[in-house]
Design a protein around this motif. Structure first.
Motif, PDB file in Angstrom:
ATOM      1  N   LEU A   1      54.066  79.770   3.919  1.00 60.09           N
ATOM      2  CA  LEU A   1      53.615  78.480   3.408  1.00 60.09           C
ATOM      3  C   LEU A   1      54.788  77.581   3.057  1.00 60.09           C
ATOM      4  CD1 LEU A   1      50.533  79.503   1.249  1.00 60.09           C
ATOM      5  CD2 LEU A   1      50.544  78.124   3.338  1.00 60.09           C
ATOM      6  N   VAL A   2      55.757  78.143   2.334  1.00 58.61           N
ATOM      7  CA  VAL A   2      56.889  77.321   1.881  1.00 58.61           C
ATOM      8  C   VAL A   2      57.763  76.906   3.062  1.00 58.61           C
ATOM      9  CG1 VAL A   2      58.958  77.295   0.447  1.00 58.61           C
ATOM     10  CG2 VAL A   2      56.880  78.420  -0.372  1.00 58.61           C
ATOM     11  N   MET A   3      58.113  77.882   3.890  1.00 55.82           N
ATOM     12  CA  MET A   3      59.109  77.595   4.918  1.00 55.82           C
ATOM     13  C   MET A   3      58.565  76.775   6.088  1.00 55.82           C
ATOM     14  SD  MET A   3      61.838  78.634   3.628  1.00 55.82           S
ATOM     15  CE  MET A   3      62.942  78.387   5.013  1.00 55.82           C
ATOM     16  N   ILE A   4      57.319  77.030   6.476  1.00 54.20           N
ATOM     17  CA  ILE A   4      56.789  76.230   7.589  1.00 54.20           C
ATOM     18  C   ILE A   4      56.784  74.761   7.189  1.00 54.20           C
ATOM     19  CG2 ILE A   4      54.814  75.750   9.087  1.00 54.20           C
ATOM     20  CD1 ILE A   4      53.963  78.612   8.793  1.00 54.20           C
ATOM     21  N   TYR A   5      56.405  74.515   5.928  1.00 49.36           N
ATOM     22  CA  TYR A   5      56.371  73.127   5.461  1.00 49.36           C
ATOM     23  C   TYR A   5      57.764  72.505   5.533  1.00 49.36           C
ATOM     24  CZ  TYR A   5      55.915  69.056   2.519  1.00 49.36           C
ATOM     25  OH  TYR A   5      55.956  67.772   2.068  1.00 49.36           O
ATOM     26  N   LEU A   6      58.760  73.205   5.001  1.00 55.97           N
ATOM     27  CA  LEU A   6      60.122  72.651   4.977  1.00 55.97           C
ATOM     28  C   LEU A   6      60.660  72.420   6.393  1.00 55.97           C
ATOM     29  CD1 LEU A   6      61.722  74.670   2.043  1.00 55.97           C
ATOM     30  CD2 LEU A   6      60.963  72.282   2.062  1.00 55.97           C
ATOM     31  N   ILE A   7      60.416  73.394   7.273  1.00 52.93           N
ATOM     32  CA  ILE A   7      60.938  73.259   8.631  1.00 52.93           C
ATOM     33  C   ILE A   7      60.229  72.124   9.364  1.00 52.93           C
ATOM     34  CG2 ILE A   7      61.122  74.417  10.866  1.00 52.93           C
ATOM     35  CD1 ILE A   7      61.499  77.042   9.247  1.00 52.93           C
ATOM     36  N   ALA A   8      58.919  72.033   9.158  1.00 49.21           N
ATOM     37  CA  ALA A   8      58.157  70.981   9.829  1.00 49.21           C
ATOM     38  C   ALA A   8      58.642  69.603   9.388  1.00 49.21           C
ATOM     39  CB  ALA A   8      56.669  71.141   9.543  1.00 49.21           C
ATOM     40  N   LEU A   9      58.995  69.507   8.115  1.00 48.93           N
ATOM     41  CA  LEU A   9      59.502  68.238   7.580  1.00 48.93           C
ATOM     42  C   LEU A   9      60.726  67.778   8.360  1.00 48.93           C
ATOM     43  CD1 LEU A   9      58.308  66.798   5.111  1.00 48.93           C
ATOM     44  CD2 LEU A   9      60.096  67.820   3.726  1.00 48.93           C
ATOM     45  N   VAL A  10      61.602  68.731   8.667  1.00 44.07           N
ATOM     46  CA  VAL A  10      62.841  68.415   9.358  1.00 44.07           C
ATOM     47  C   VAL A  10      62.606  68.076  10.837  1.00 44.07           C
ATOM     48  CG1 VAL A  10      65.093  69.316  10.068  1.00 44.07           C
ATOM     49  CG2 VAL A  10      64.184  69.858   7.809  1.00 44.07           C
ATOM     50  N   ARG A  11      61.730  68.845  11.475  1.00 41.82           N
ATOM     51  CA  ARG A  11      61.632  68.658  12.910  1.00 41.82           C
ATOM     52  C   ARG A  11      60.411  67.825  13.313  1.00 41.82           C
ATOM     53  NH1 ARG A  11      59.008  74.321  14.916  1.00 41.82           N
ATOM     54  NH2 ARG A  11      56.985  73.731  14.086  1.00 41.82           N
TER      55      ARG A  11
ATOM     56  N   THR B   1      51.632  72.961   8.591  1.00 40.31           N
ATOM     57  CA  THR B   1      51.571  74.179   7.775  1.00 40.31           C
ATOM     58  C   THR B   1      50.165  74.759   7.808  1.00 40.31           C
ATOM     59  OG1 THR B   1      53.205  73.176   6.321  1.00 40.31           O
ATOM     60  CG2 THR B   1      52.107  75.136   5.510  1.00 40.31           C
ATOM     61  N   LEU B   2      49.171  73.882   7.571  1.00 39.79           N
ATOM     62  CA  LEU B   2      47.794  74.363   7.561  1.00 39.79           C
ATOM     63  C   LEU B   2      47.403  74.914   8.921  1.00 39.79           C
ATOM     64  CD1 LEU B   2      46.088  71.595   5.437  1.00 39.79           C
ATOM     65  CD2 LEU B   2      46.693  73.925   4.763  1.00 39.79           C
ATOM     66  N   GLU B   3      47.830  74.210   9.973  1.00 41.00           N
ATOM     67  CA  GLU B   3      47.466  74.618  11.327  1.00 41.00           C
ATOM     68  C   GLU B   3      48.097  75.965  11.692  1.00 41.00           C
ATOM     69  OE1 GLU B   3      46.962  72.823  14.921  1.00 41.00           O
ATOM     70  OE2 GLU B   3      47.446  74.903  15.452  1.00 41.00           O
ATOM     71  N   ILE B   4      49.417  76.087  11.449  1.00 39.69           N
ATOM     72  CA  ILE B   4      50.085  77.354  11.791  1.00 39.69           C
ATOM     73  C   ILE B   4      49.551  78.488  10.930  1.00 39.69           C
ATOM     74  CG2 ILE B   4      52.292  78.594  11.879  1.00 39.69           C
ATOM     75  CD1 ILE B   4      53.644  76.053  12.636  1.00 39.69           C
ATOM     76  N   PHE B   5      49.397  78.195   9.640  1.00 41.24           N
ATOM     77  CA  PHE B   5      48.917  79.238   8.744  1.00 41.24           C
ATOM     78  C   PHE B   5      47.520  79.687   9.161  1.00 41.24           C
ATOM     79  CE2 PHE B   5      47.415  81.179   4.847  1.00 41.24           C
ATOM     80  CZ  PHE B   5      48.521  81.914   4.489  1.00 41.24           C
ATOM     81  N   GLY B   6      46.684  78.710   9.507  1.00 34.08           N
ATOM     82  CA  GLY B   6      45.328  79.024   9.943  1.00 34.08           C
ATOM     83  C   GLY B   6      45.323  79.889  11.189  1.00 34.08           C
ATOM     84  N   ARG B   7      46.331  79.689  12.023  1.00 33.14           N
ATOM     85  CA  ARG B   7      46.407  80.442  13.263  1.00 33.14           C
ATOM     86  C   ARG B   7      46.990  81.841  13.061  1.00 33.14           C
ATOM     87  NH1 ARG B   7      50.271  79.020  17.137  1.00 33.14           N
ATOM     88  NH2 ARG B   7      50.546  77.053  16.077  1.00 33.14           N
TER      89      ARG B   7
ATOM     90  N   ASN C   1      60.467  81.707  17.319  1.00 33.78           N
ATOM     91  CA  ASN C   1      59.968  80.520  16.644  1.00 33.78           C
ATOM     92  C   ASN C   1      60.255  80.693  15.165  1.00 33.78           C
ATOM     93  OD1 ASN C   1      57.725  81.985  15.419  1.00 33.78           O
ATOM     94  ND2 ASN C   1      56.938  82.055  17.504  1.00 33.78           N
ATOM     95  N   GLU C   2      60.024  79.634  14.396  1.00 31.03           N
ATOM     96  CA  GLU C   2      60.461  79.691  13.005  1.00 31.03           C
ATOM     97  C   GLU C   2      59.783  80.805  12.228  1.00 31.03           C
ATOM     98  OE1 GLU C   2      58.440  77.690  14.298  1.00 31.03           O
ATOM     99  OE2 GLU C   2      57.037  76.733  12.921  1.00 31.03           O
ATOM    100  N   VAL C   3      58.524  81.080  12.561  1.00 30.40           N
ATOM    101  CA  VAL C   3      57.806  82.116  11.828  1.00 30.40           C
ATOM    102  C   VAL C   3      58.422  83.488  12.107  1.00 30.40           C
ATOM    103  CG1 VAL C   3      55.572  83.217  11.515  1.00 30.40           C
ATOM    104  CG2 VAL C   3      55.686  80.763  11.845  1.00 30.40           C
ATOM    105  N   ALA C   4      58.722  83.737  13.396  1.00 32.29           N
ATOM    106  CA  ALA C   4      59.318  85.017  13.763  1.00 32.29           C
ATOM    107  C   ALA C   4      60.664  85.210  13.065  1.00 32.29           C
ATOM    108  CB  ALA C   4      59.506  85.097  15.276  1.00 32.29           C
ATOM    109  N   VAL C   5      61.470  84.148  13.077  1.00 34.86           N
ATOM    110  CA  VAL C   5      62.804  84.267  12.488  1.00 34.86           C
ATOM    111  C   VAL C   5      62.710  84.536  10.988  1.00 34.86           C
ATOM    112  CG1 VAL C   5      64.897  82.961  11.963  1.00 34.86           C
ATOM    113  CG2 VAL C   5      63.967  82.940  14.276  1.00 34.86           C
TER     114      VAL C   5
END
Lengths: 77, 333
Positions: free
Chosen positions: B44-54, B205-211, B120-124
């Motif tokens: 939750l925390v990291m997907i949000y931060l990474i998405a913000l950047v990219r 974040t919601l989309e990736i987390f939901g998936r 991908n960011e989640v894997a890393v």
């Protein structure tokens, strides 16, 4: 009558996008025909890389996600 | 930093239900609680931060950037963008055709598409938190190398011969256009402000987390089952020596199994903890993530059977080599 095409290679989000457009059109009593376009060749011709995408009367209006209700309403008016 | 999750799991798995830390059920439950809570918070925390950047990076930009690039550089960029660009595997056909019709060589497009599911960011993030930075770095380097070499080999073999006709025509037209004029820069990409970036990051974040949440539960569940119910020394005794045949066997077993990286990494952690050599584990996991039958069936619509078979065997060989090399190098890492 508006001709609406939902482009996508058959993922679940694409059918959801088609369903929600039909539902909102029915609510607004707008006559539309919604078809699902799954042919990669046709999708390529619209230069779409992220699906689901929405084409209305041959104009690409959206790509990359299930469209929001507000957007769909504005297309149908 | 991650200690809080261990302590929470101690409390929930041992103290509350009164299970012993040496019992099978106790360790399995502990593994499940610790890993799933840690992974969910991190995601939750990291997907949000990474998405913000990219937020402003998307496949259209990547296509415009790659079109008309020099080849050698193209494989590196294709694979690099494959690692960082967000894109859902159900879009792989449109992306393949979009790149192809912009005149990008098949090999560079495939560098992008092969690397994308592996890294991908989640894997890393999961690798970092579960297996440490050294393993993560090697995983990323290997994933990118497979993407680049795969692309190079496909171009060396002139893989465009084996595209479906309409895709081959699109490639020719695209390349003719690309030499006519310098590639069109991304002029219709608006600049994003912070508000839009936040919105994008929240949705993402919601989309990736939901998936991925289901995959996390399945993966951690399998990892926990391995942890708790496979006899302690079984894996180490039977496969711990890094027997040469265990690597191709792991790859063959992994290919028909399909998982995404999120689900498979907790299983990797558990296998490694049980004494399965790192190379064998890596070969197994990369093959479950990168090659899947549903994906191949989709690709059949743009590639002829010959090209598909070629990609399939290429991956088979690549993962086997990775496993062997990794097992050989493990004592030196």
């Amino acid at each position: 009558m508006k001709q609406i095409k939902v482009l996508g290679t058959g993922c679940s989000k694409c059918s959801k996008a088609a369903d929600i457009i039909e539902k909102i059109a029915a609510e607004l009593r707008q006559p539309v025909t919604v078809t699902k376009e799954t042919s990669p060749e046709v999708i390529m011709q619209y230069q779409v890389m992220r699906t689901p995408a929405v084409v209305i009367d041959d104009q690409l209006v959206h790509s990359g996600s299930i469209p929001l209700r507000a957007d769909i309403e504005s297309w149908l008016k | 930093m991650f200690e809080i999750f261990t302590r929470m799991a101690d409390w929930l798995a041992y103290e509350l239900p009164g299970l012993s830390p040496t019992s099978k059920a106790g360790t399995a439950l502990h593994f499940f609680i610790e890993d799933s809570s840690k992974i969910f918070v991190l995601l939750l925390v990291m997907i949000y931060l990474i998405a913000l950047v990219r937020a402003s990076l998307n496949v259209e930009r990547v296509r415009n950037y790659l079109a008309g690039r020099h080849r050698g550089f193209g494989y590196l960029m294709g694979s690099g963008f494959g690692a960082i660009t967000p894109f859902c595997s159900c879009s792989s056909i449109p992306v393949f055709l979009g790149f192809t019709s912009a005149g990008i060589p098949v090999g560079i497009t495939m560098s992008f598409l092969l690397t994308s599911p592996l890294i991908n960011e989640v894997a890393v993030l999961l690798l970092l938190s579960l297996l440490g930075w050294k393993f993560t770095l090697l995983y990323v380097l290997i994933g990118m190398t497979i993407g680049m070499i795969g692309g190079l080999v496909l171009d060396a073999l002139k893989a465009e011969r084996w595209l479906q006709d309409f895709a081959a025509r699109a490639l020719e037209q695209g390349q003719a256009r690309a030499t006519d004029s310098d590639n069109s820069a991304d002029n219709h990409q608006p600049v994003m402000n912070l508000q839009q970036r936040h919105q994008f990051a929240r949705d993402e974040t919601l989309e990736i987390f939901g998936r991925v949440w289901k995959w996390v539960i399945i993966g951690v569940g399998l990892g926990a089952a391995l942890h708790g119910f496979v006899p302690d020394n079984w894996i180490e005794q039977h496969l711990g020596g890094g027997q040469w045949w265990s690597v191709p066997a792991a790859v063959l077993l992994g290919i028909p199994l399909y998982s995404n990286a999120t689900g498979v990494i907790p299983v990797m952690e558990s296998l490694i903890n049980h004494g399965l050599p790192a190379g064998t584990t890596l070969a197994f996991c990369m093959s479950t993530v990168a090659a899947s039958f549903p994906e191949f069936i989709l690709l059949k619509r743009v590639m002829r059977l010959r090209l598909l078979a070629l990609v399939f065997f290429m991956l088979l060989i690549a993962f086997t080599l990775v496993g062997w090399v990794f097992n050989l190098l493990t004592p030196f890492i």
